[in-house]
Design a protein around this motif. Structure first.
Motif, PDB file in Angstrom:
ATOM      1  N   SER A 113       0.560  16.570  -1.337  1.00  0.00           N
ATOM      2  CA  SER A 113      -0.063  17.904  -1.356  1.00  0.00           C
ATOM      3  C   SER A 113       0.200  18.574   0.001  1.00  0.00           C
ATOM      4  CB  SER A 113      -1.828  17.318  -1.518  1.00  0.00           C
ATOM      5  OG  SER A 113      -1.951  16.775  -0.155  1.00  0.00           O
ATOM      6  N   GLN A 114      -0.087  19.691  -0.092  1.00  0.00           N
ATOM      7  CA  GLN A 114       0.244  20.667   0.841  1.00  0.00           C
ATOM      8  C   GLN A 114      -1.163  21.209   1.292  1.00  0.00           C
ATOM      9  OE1 GLN A 114       2.771  20.859   2.894  1.00  0.00           O
ATOM     10  NE2 GLN A 114       1.936  22.339   4.226  1.00  0.00           N
ATOM     11  N   PRO A 115      -1.794  21.115   2.383  1.00  0.00           N
ATOM     12  CA  PRO A 115      -1.576  19.906   3.440  1.00  0.00           C
ATOM     13  C   PRO A 115      -1.376  18.440   2.909  1.00  0.00           C
ATOM     14  CG  PRO A 115      -3.565  20.946   3.832  1.00  0.00           C
ATOM     15  CD  PRO A 115      -3.066  21.581   2.759  1.00  0.00           C
ATOM     16  N   ALA A 121      -4.699  14.317   1.656  1.00  0.00           N
ATOM     17  CA  ALA A 121      -5.582  14.554   0.534  1.00  0.00           C
ATOM     18  C   ALA A 121      -5.821  13.362  -0.009  1.00  0.00           C
ATOM     19  CB  ALA A 121      -5.596  15.697  -0.223  1.00  0.00           C
ATOM     20  N   ASP A 122      -7.163  12.978  -0.471  1.00  0.00           N
ATOM     21  CA  ASP A 122      -7.502  11.958  -1.123  1.00  0.00           C
ATOM     22  C   ASP A 122      -6.963  11.883  -2.621  1.00  0.00           C
ATOM     23  OD1 ASP A 122      -8.942  10.738   1.042  1.00  0.00           O
ATOM     24  OD2 ASP A 122     -10.791  11.542   0.303  1.00  0.00           O
ATOM     25  N   VAL A 123      -6.376  10.969  -3.057  1.00  0.00           N
ATOM     26  CA  VAL A 123      -5.913  10.855  -4.505  1.00  0.00           C
ATOM     27  C   VAL A 123      -6.845   9.894  -5.226  1.00  0.00           C
ATOM     28  CG1 VAL A 123      -3.836  10.416  -6.003  1.00  0.00           C
ATOM     29  CG2 VAL A 123      -3.772  11.480  -3.623  1.00  0.00           C
ATOM     30  N   LEU A 124      -7.222  10.412  -6.386  1.00  0.00           N
ATOM     31  CA  LEU A 124      -7.852   9.472  -7.413  1.00  0.00           C
ATOM     32  C   LEU A 124      -6.992   9.295  -8.479  1.00  0.00           C
ATOM     33  CD1 LEU A 124     -11.618  10.759  -7.213  1.00  0.00           C
ATOM     34  CD2 LEU A 124     -10.678   9.054  -6.082  1.00  0.00           C
ATOM     35  N   LEU A 125      -6.675   8.354  -9.196  1.00  0.00           N
ATOM     36  CA  LEU A 125      -6.014   7.867 -10.234  1.00  0.00           C
ATOM     37  C   LEU A 125      -6.964   7.415 -11.276  1.00  0.00           C
ATOM     38  CD1 LEU A 125      -2.692   7.315 -10.888  1.00  0.00           C
ATOM     39  CD2 LEU A 125      -3.598   5.176 -11.340  1.00  0.00           C
ATOM     40  N   SER A 142      -4.096   8.354   0.331  1.00  0.00           N
ATOM     41  CA  SER A 142      -4.058   9.716   0.711  1.00  0.00           C
ATOM     42  C   SER A 142      -2.681  10.082   0.511  1.00  0.00           C
ATOM     43  CB  SER A 142      -4.676  10.199   1.829  1.00  0.00           C
ATOM     44  OG  SER A 142      -4.187   9.394   2.648  1.00  0.00           O
ATOM     45  N   THR A 143      -2.345  11.531   0.298  1.00  0.00           N
ATOM     46  CA  THR A 143      -1.109  12.131   0.134  1.00  0.00           C
ATOM     47  C   THR A 143      -0.203  11.966   1.508  1.00  0.00           C
ATOM     48  OG1 THR A 143      -1.903  14.252   0.360  1.00  0.00           O
ATOM     49  CG2 THR A 143      -1.540  13.576  -1.825  1.00  0.00           C
ATOM     50  N   PRO A 144       1.155  11.947   1.606  1.00  0.00           N
ATOM     51  CA  PRO A 144       1.663  11.705   0.384  1.00  0.00           C
ATOM     52  C   PRO A 144       1.815  10.114  -0.108  1.00  0.00           C
ATOM     53  CG  PRO A 144       3.104  11.667   2.586  1.00  0.00           C
ATOM     54  CD  PRO A 144       1.710  12.022   3.015  1.00  0.00           C
ATOM     55  N   ILE A 145       1.842  10.084  -1.421  1.00  0.00           N
ATOM     56  CA  ILE A 145       2.005   8.823  -2.024  1.00  0.00           C
ATOM     57  C   ILE A 145       3.129   8.726  -2.381  1.00  0.00           C
ATOM     58  CG2 ILE A 145       1.263   7.361  -3.856  1.00  0.00           C
ATOM     59  CD1 ILE A 145      -1.723   8.175  -2.945  1.00  0.00           C
ATOM     60  N   SER A 146       3.942   7.810  -2.107  1.00  0.00           N
ATOM     61  CA  SER A 146       5.339   7.643  -2.710  1.00  0.00           C
ATOM     62  C   SER A 146       5.814   6.482  -3.596  1.00  0.00           C
ATOM     63  CB  SER A 146       6.401   8.124  -1.601  1.00  0.00           C
ATOM     64  OG  SER A 146       6.773   6.954  -0.886  1.00  0.00           O
ATOM     65  N   GLU A 147       6.594   6.692  -4.776  1.00  0.00           N
ATOM     66  CA  GLU A 147       6.908   5.659  -5.509  1.00  0.00           C
ATOM     67  C   GLU A 147       5.769   4.754  -5.976  1.00  0.00           C
ATOM     68  OE1 GLU A 147      10.790   4.310  -4.710  1.00  0.00           O
ATOM     69  OE2 GLU A 147      11.507   6.275  -5.253  1.00  0.00           O
ATOM     70  N   LYS A 148       4.707   5.271  -6.263  1.00  0.00           N
ATOM     71  CA  LYS A 148       3.418   4.325  -6.669  1.00  0.00           C
ATOM     72  C   LYS A 148       4.001   3.776  -8.250  1.00  0.00           C
ATOM     73  CE  LYS A 148      -1.105   3.035  -7.589  1.00  0.00           C
ATOM     74  NZ  LYS A 148      -1.148   1.925  -6.702  1.00  0.00           N
TER      75      LYS A 148
END
Ligand code: ATP
Ligand code: MG
Length: 695
Positions: free
Chosen positions: A490-492, A495-499, A506-512
């Motif tokens: 996300s930009q910025p 940010a919290d991420v809910l799946l 929180s972002t950036p989340i890579s290769e989940k």
């Protein structure tokens, strides 16, 4: 076109142009959230406009993102922005092999061997996972001063060639023809991995000779004809000092008949290894080269040590063993980790990180440094299941003695399990003991209940229990579920991420890593609109969710009577106006001020909420009541610095807005000092002053 250097596009600050190719411009850029330099391949807008092209490009880019190898440029993401479509790649601080050849001419055979082994490692890896490069050539090979190689543009040629022969882009790609295999020149559809072997051979040809076998003045037609008819002279024709065996390897790689070429990268690598080993006497003279001793010599030492020890596992570092002979090699340059594995007896199946890599002995198998899971198995012997830690720059050799399975288990009353998985070659653990990889045809076990775990890289772990009964066969067929990978940006960032409603960081989340399927993703950050989307995660590719978050705003409306100026956060918005002023503001706290030069000032902290409107009417002619009291009473009241001639306790009529009030009485002082008050309407509680008697 306007330059984009210096601009921030989707979180990447464009720093410089690295080069231009058939697909567009490659930029050096800074990932502002990770603070890391990347290479951005910006797709030519002409191409990006073509939807079919874009679709193919995206599919291909996803496949590329799964290539993980020290000698392959990593593809991180694909972005679609208002400035265009670009691929985010690992930035490599290196020149292309094409530049090197142009600047320094032919390479020594030692350097050619060092480079070709890395090239074969790269394409061998890609071929094993089903990716054909299709455009191996010096300009797609990045080479640094330490002779470290990274190959770029895997599979992209497929996308671009399908674009059609008439496109200007295809014509721009002059020079590519030299490395095309006969089957590619003929335009055959089913070009396979042996085409890469050909192009690699032609690249090595150019490295050894300093040029391709063609001349700049040759027409495309005559070049195509010579490629298809195999009329390519051996490299020794141009450079007689090329060692014969190496020239033979190159000639075999560029045979016009794919069947006569090397049938795999490994096969070609073996020949290069044999050539290198037989010339190692010479290479020791070269101080920059640090070589592993040949497999044969390691075996010799191994046999001697075997006599001396009955140890179960024997680990040795051949570089140390041979250090006396090789002390000439002083400057040790960082090398990718090469692992050799031997077993006694040999021909055991070797599984590294859940993938079968071959039968023992294997020599100089390239692997990423770190922890590696290793399993060894051979019929009639107990399997070995262990984890090894290999440090970067360390070349190691491991030897294992396999223990024979004891005969005592072959008692009666056993049951049999058969375990198969789709796909096969998955590791199998029964009651936490590794027993081999699937398919397991006939595992004899005592009757009872067992726990089963089946693991394969890129697939969800499978866990179950099964029961074995005397003289019965239990058949287990497992369909392994492929895992997909998901990147969330996300930009910025931050940010919290809910799946599916559960927080995953929180972002950036890579290769989940996720099982295949559809997921609901929500990205939340205070002050921004929540973003929700569905992604369908597919196996074997990296899926991306990338979002520039929209700041939340609300509006403010203010009308000043009879007129006045509006300030927000200290900044003048509108001067001397008598009509309603309206503006949109980011959510949060702000300072709002209305000012009339004669009637006064009104100030207030306001809270803007998302998508809501705050409305104010400030009438400086309006008055409000305020009671002023004091202790003791009978003090004169001062309003805005002027004596009012009124004495406490008193009810005052004041214009709305900001006022400064104080009281005075002789023989007394006011320790708290004057008071500021912002009056908007009648004030219920009196304003109270406490004075102290002066002695
Ligand atoms: P083609 O389109 O046929 O592949 P090309 O290889 O010459 O042609 P590009 O792949 O677009 O062109 O690359 C252009 C240049 O950008 C390269 O020559 C190289 O110098 C530079 N470059 C490409 N990828 C990277 C990277 N990952 N890191 C650093 N530089 C790179
Ligand atoms: Mg390229």
């Amino acid at each position: 076109m306007e330059s984009i250097i210096g601009k921030v596009i989707d979180g990447y600050r464009i720093l410089d142009v690295l080069g231009r190719g058939g697909m567009g411009v490659v930029y050096k850029a800074l990932d502002t959230s990770l603070d890391k330099v990347m290479a951005l391949k910006m797709i030519d807008p002409m191409l990006a406009r073509d939807e079919n092209f874009l679709k193919r490009f995206k599919t291909e880019a996803r496949a590329l993102a799964k290539l993980e190898n020290t000698n392959i440029v990593t593809v991180h993401a694909l972005r679609e922005t208002e400035f265009g479509v670009f691929m985010v790649m690992e930035y490599v601080e290196a020149k292309t092999l094409s530049d090197w050849i142009q600047q320094k001419g032919p390479f020594s055979w030692e350097d050619t061997v060092t480079i070709s082994k890395q090239l074969l490692n790269a394409i061998g890896h890609a071929h094993r996972v089903g990716v054909i490069h299709r455009d191996i050539k010096p300009s797609n090979i990045l080479l640094d001063t330490d002779l470290r190689v990274k190959v770029t543009d895997f599979g992209l040629a497929k996308v671009i060639r399908q674009h059609g022969p008439s496109s200007t882009v295809t014509q721009m790609r002059a020079g590519t023809l030299y490395y095309m295999s006969p089957e590619q020149v003929k335009g055959l559809k089913n070009v396979d991995f042996r085409s890469d072997i050909y192009s690699l051979g032609m690249t090595l040809y150019e490295m050894m000779v300093g040029k391709t076998p063609f001349e700049k003045t040759d027409s495309d037609f005559s070049i195509q004809k010579r490629i298809v008819e195999g009329e390519i002279p051996p490299p020794t024709k141009f450079n007689s000092s090329i060692p014969k065996p190496l020239a033979k390897i190159i000639t075999k790689a560029i045979d016009k008949n794919p069947l006569k070429r090397y049938q795999s990268a490994e096969e070609m690598n073996q020949d290069i290894q044999v050539f290198e080993d037989s010339n190692s006497q010479v290479s020791i003279k070269k101080p920059s080269q640090l070589k592993l001793p040949s497999l044969k010599s390691v075996f010799l030492v191994f046999t001697i040590l075997l006599v001396l020890t009955l140890s179960y596992i024997l680990i040795m570092d051949p570089l140390e063993i041979f250090s006396e002979k090789e002390t000439i090699s002083t400057t040790k340059k960082p090398e990718p980790v090469l692992v050799s594995i031997m077993t006694e007896p040999d021909n055991a199946t070797i599984v590294v990180n859940d993938s079968t890599v071959g039968q023992s002995p294997i020599n100089q198998f390239k692997i990423n440094a770190g922890s590696i899971a290793l399993q060894l198995m051979k019929d009639g012997f107990q399997s070995i299941d262990t984890v090894l830690t290999v440090r970067a720059g360390q070349n190691v050799s491991y030897s294992f003695t396999l223990k024979q399975k004891s005969e005592t288990v072959l008692v009666k009353n056993l049951g049999i399990v058969q375990i198969q998985s789709t796909p096969n070659e998955a590791g199998v653990w029964i009651n936490n003991r590794f027993i081999g990889t699937t398919p397991r045809e006939k595992e004899e076990l005592r009757p009872g209940r067992y726990n089963l775990v089946v693991r394969k890289r890129g697939y969800a772990e499978y866990r179950d229990a099964f029961v074995v009964r005397t003289d019965q066969t239990t058949e287990i067929n497992i369909k392994l579920e492929m895992l997909g990978k998901l990147n969330i940006y996300s930009q910025p960032a931050g940010a919290d991420v809910l799946l599916d409603g559960n927080s995953i960081g929180s972002t950036p989340i890579s290769e989940k890593e996720l099982k295949q399927g559809s997921y609901r993703i929500s990205i939340r950050k205070e002050g921004y609109e929540e973003y929700s989307t569905s992604v369908s995660v597919t196996g074997s590719s990296v899926n991306n969710v990338s979002k520039t978050l929209t700041p939340l705003t609300g509006s403010l409306k203010i009308l000043i009577r009879p007129w006045g100026s509006v300030y927000v956060d200290g900044v003048l918005q509108k001067k001397d106006t008598n009509i309603q002023f309206e503006t949109s503001l980011p959510v949060g706290l702000h300072k709002l001020k209305a000012q009339h030069p004669a009637l006064g000032e009104w100030e207030r902290q306001i809270k803007i909420e998302g998508n809501k409107t705050l409305e104010y009417v400030i009438d400086f002619n309006q008055t409000a009541m305020l009671t002023v009291t004091s202790e003791p009473n009978g003090c004169e009241i001062y309003i805005d610095g002027e004596a009012s001639g009124k004495y406490t306790p008193k009810q005052l009529k004041l214009r709305i807005g900001k006022h400064v009030l104080s009281v005075q009485k002789s023989g007394y002082m006011l320790p708290g000092g004057e008071m500021q008050i912002n009056i908007e309407e009648d004030v219920r509680d009196p304003l109270h002053f406490k004075l102290i008697k002066i002695q």
